[in-house]
Design a protein around this motif. Sequence first.
Motif: not given
Length: 328
Positions: A216-217, A225-226, A277-280, A285-290
């Motif tokens: 995703l990141t 893909s949200k 994985v925890a960081e991505e 969630k916070e940057t891309l709004g997934v």
Amino acid sequence: MLIKKNLIALTLTGLMATTMSLSTAAKTTLKLSHNNDKTHPVHISMQNMADEVKQLTNGEVIIRIYPNSQLGNQRESMELIQSGSLDMAKSNASELEAFEPSYGAFNVPYLFKDADHYYKALLDPEVGGKILDSTKGKGFIGLTYYDAGSRSFYAAKPIKTPADLKGLKVRVQPSPSALEMVKLMGASPTPLAFGELYTALQQGVVDAAENNPTALTLMRHGEVSKFFSEDEHTIIPDVLLISEKSWEKLTPEQQNAVKKAAAHSMMTHKDLWAKMVAEEVKKAKETLGVEFVKVDKQPFVDAVKPMHDKALADPVIGPYVQKIDALR
């Protein structure tokens, strides 16, 4: 006396040159290809391994790493390894299934209960160990595994049940198991190069994909893909391989050093992977709004049960699947 001294000096110079020549000849450089960038845990883990191999062999074996598919994509690297034109490469169990059926055991959906069960199987000499050795005589040997996370579906809409997949074109790896899994879940599997996936999702060539959350990141798939639906259908390891031709050039002591360093790198990678994985996920969630969607896995498990039954009956992978089941 002067002539004698000059002769001694020339002799010593000749001996030093010969020693240096022998030292240079004794050094073995192994080229290692992979498709991630230098910041990825896989690259860092491989670099740790390369450093340890250099130390253990007193600089006699050097592993030179080429990231970002500089020497070809995973499929091309596999073909180069088999021919002996490339020394080492990172692939994964999905792609390796086409080269050695034993790797298909790892591709059975919902085979692993959790990460602990997964590592228990990989470290078991009768499961992970035998599968790494299964390609002897086919041009390459497995050295170790690297965690590549659990794979889930992501798309422009939530996928909470197999019914939500009906009619969707889902990008899959070129693996018979991946194709069968997506078909059983009601979607249309579409093999596609990973590097082409962003544009394919953006343009509607495919409706969904399946991978671990880092896609995703790191590959920016979260821009198009949200919804990431956490069905966690497979946990498929990456695999570090070495060409048999390159392996046979090493002395037994050097082979032991490479195996030892590879095994160590697998366990340091475990921690690196979990942290990344925890960081991505947080970034997605916070940057891309997934939106990360929790799902009831049982309907998915039921949909692919024929694959588990078929795997158990398979003469090649059946014994491995049985042993993995027993390790739960």
